[in-house]
Design a protein around this motif. Structure first.
Motif, PDB file in Angstrom:
ATOM      1  N   ALA A 288       0.828  -1.207   0.000  1.00  0.00           N
ATOM      2  CA  ALA A 288       0.000   0.000   0.000  1.00  0.00           C
ATOM      3  C   ALA A 288       0.862   1.255   0.000  1.00  0.00           C
ATOM      4  CB  ALA A 288      -0.924  -0.013   1.221  1.00  0.00           C
ATOM      5  N   ALA A 289       1.878   1.284   0.844  1.00  0.00           N
ATOM      6  CA  ALA A 289       2.747   2.461   0.928  1.00  0.00           C
ATOM      7  C   ALA A 289       3.539   2.667  -0.359  1.00  0.00           C
ATOM      8  CB  ALA A 289       3.691   2.322   2.124  1.00  0.00           C
ATOM      9  N   GLU A 290       4.084   1.591  -0.900  1.00  0.00           N
ATOM     10  CA  GLU A 290       4.882   1.680  -2.124  1.00  0.00           C
ATOM     11  C   GLU A 290       4.032   2.150  -3.306  1.00  0.00           C
ATOM     12  OE1 GLU A 290       8.408   1.161  -4.492  1.00  0.00           O
ATOM     13  OE2 GLU A 290       8.090   1.216  -2.333  1.00  0.00           O
ATOM     14  N   ALA A 291       2.766   1.750  -3.327  1.00  0.00           N
ATOM     15  CA  ALA A 291       1.883   2.147  -4.425  1.00  0.00           C
ATOM     16  C   ALA A 291       1.364   3.573  -4.277  1.00  0.00           C
ATOM     17  CB  ALA A 291       0.699   1.183  -4.504  1.00  0.00           C
TER      18      ALA A 291
ATOM     19  N   SER B  64      -3.145   4.911   3.545  1.00  0.00           N
ATOM     20  CA  SER B  64      -3.874   4.078   4.503  1.00  0.00           C
ATOM     21  C   SER B  64      -4.087   2.694   3.907  1.00  0.00           C
ATOM     22  CB  SER B  64      -5.229   4.720   4.829  1.00  0.00           C
ATOM     23  OG  SER B  64      -6.123   3.793   5.390  1.00  0.00           O
ATOM     24  N   VAL B  65      -3.775   1.643   4.689  1.00  0.00           N
ATOM     25  CA  VAL B  65      -4.026   0.273   4.237  1.00  0.00           C
ATOM     26  C   VAL B  65      -5.532   0.045   4.088  1.00  0.00           C
ATOM     27  CG1 VAL B  65      -3.775  -2.162   4.833  1.00  0.00           C
ATOM     28  CG2 VAL B  65      -1.923  -0.575   5.335  1.00  0.00           C
ATOM     29  N   ARG B  66      -6.302   0.624   4.977  1.00  0.00           N
ATOM     30  CA  ARG B  66      -7.761   0.469   4.886  1.00  0.00           C
ATOM     31  C   ARG B  66      -8.279   1.043   3.572  1.00  0.00           C
ATOM     32  NH1 ARG B  66     -12.200   2.969   9.194  1.00  0.00           N
ATOM     33  NH2 ARG B  66     -14.069   2.306   8.028  1.00  0.00           N
ATOM     34  N   ARG B  67      -7.825   2.238   3.211  1.00  0.00           N
ATOM     35  CA  ARG B  67      -8.262   2.850   1.955  1.00  0.00           C
ATOM     36  C   ARG B  67      -7.803   2.013   0.763  1.00  0.00           C
ATOM     37  NH1 ARG B  67     -11.875   4.791  -1.161  1.00  0.00           N
ATOM     38  NH2 ARG B  67     -11.139   6.268  -2.735  1.00  0.00           N
TER      39      ARG B  67
END
Length: 360
Positions: free
Chosen positions: A157-160, A164-167
């Motif tokens: 998620a962060a790399e993309a 927020s992981v939830r989002r």
């Protein structure tokens, strides 16, 4: 050609007549801005206008160039394309790595536009909003990471580019009708590659090749863990089987070490990476032996002069050392700067290729 009468000029800007584009410029006294006849903005009243033959006349009189029709650009230049050029510039910025892609307010500010006008331009030329396009780009990057790497979901998620992981999970499910974990569970089985060792005067090399003999990775023997990590990141699950270096690869490397510096270009490669990384690695391969470039120069070469930091990150993710010559990238001052394989090896390679060094 003489300047058309004021009433003719005003009628031309009222209908945005392209036949008059380049024949005159409209100076609007109430705004202090000058425009082309085809400007998409609302036409001013005739009493507020004066007309000149050249953009230089308008600027000499103290008028500023309109940011929508870009009258300060000559015919045929990207800026002369007006709103379409602004969208093209926005797309180029959004195509940068996720960490460098700016949010909408900052993107609009960089383009010299309001957020509302930028949204209107995207709707007119692309049929989607900047936010929707950015989300699609992030999701495409996430799919690539899910399919090719073992990164944890939070890291994906962060790399993309998601904060927020939830989002990330919600948007992925809404678009792909499955969760990121479900997507990863459908990956193909591990790729089988051959791992061989090749001796050189300055180090033992680890070479990973495909069934067709193309090099998928090359690193130094004391960095095998890094080699495996980059392989997994770029190719997904892999199984390495010990074997021999393909003859064509061994012969080309031997020729390079013997002084045939162009021999590296004869080695087939199979590097996997993002579109941006591939462009950076192609630019590295374009550096002639005996020459060096800085990160900023590489960024210029790929058409993204503001992406020097991202170029440095892509350089560090290069899985095929020496053949994709990241050792030819040095500091802007001419100093060697860093090298994942060690400074001594970088100095050896550059000296072997005849590059002038500043050992700082």
């Amino acid at each position: 050609m003489d300047l058309p009468p004021p009433d003719v000029c005003h009628a031309a800007i009222g209908r945005r007549d392209p036949a008059f584009d380049g024949l005159f410029y409209t100076c609007v006294r109430t705004t202090g801005i000058y425009c082309r006849p085809v400007c998409p903005a609302r036409p001013p009243l005739l009493k507020n206008c004066s007309f000149v033959r050249a953009a230089a006349e308008a600027e000499a009189a103290g008028f500023r160039a309109c940011k929508r029709c870009r009258p300060d650009a000559g015919p045929g230049t990207p800026a002369a394309s007006g709103s379409k050029a602004s969208v093209t510039r926005a797309l180029r910025i959004l195509e940068a790595p996720a960490a460098d892609a700016p949010p909408l307010p900052r993107l609009a500010e960089r383009l010299g536009l309001s957020e509302r006008h930028l949204r209107r331009l995207f709707a007119r030329h692309l049929g989607v909003s900047p936010v929707a396009l950015a989300q699609a780009s992030k999701l495409a990057r996430a799919v690539e990471l899910l399919d090719r790497t073992e990164m944890p979901m939070a890291a994906v998620a962060a790399e993309a580019g998601f904060t927020s992981v939830r989002r990330f999970n919600e948007l992925f499910l809404a678009v792909h009708n499955e969760t990121p974990r479900q997507r990863r569970s459908r990956r193909p089985s591990a790729m089988h590659l051959t791992l061989s060792r090749f001796e050189t005067p300055f180090a033992t090399l680890l070479i990973v090749t495909t069934a067709s003999g193309a090099v998928a990775a090359l690193d130094f023997s004391d960095f095998e863990e890094r080699l495996r990590r980059l392989l997994t990141r770029h190719h997904g699950p892999v199984t390495l089987v010990s074997g021999d270096t393909p003859p064509a690869v061994a012969e080309a490397l031997a020729a390079y070490l013997a002084g045939d510096l162009s021999a590296l270009q004869r080695i087939p490669t199979a590097a996997a990476g993002t579109a941006f990384q591939q462009r950076v690695w192609a630019a590295l391969c374009a550096i002639p032996p005996g020459q060096t470039r800085s990160y900023a120069q590489i960024a210029e070469a790929i058409g993204q002069p503001g992406a020097a930091r991202a170029v440095g990150m892509a350089n560090g993710q290069n899985p095929i050392g020496i053949i994709v010559p990241c050792h030819r990238v040095i500091g802007a001052s001419g100093s060697l700067t860093g090298y994942a394989g060690g400074m001594a090896r970088k100095a050896w390679l550059l000296a072997h290729e005849g590059a002038a060094l500043q050992l700082v």
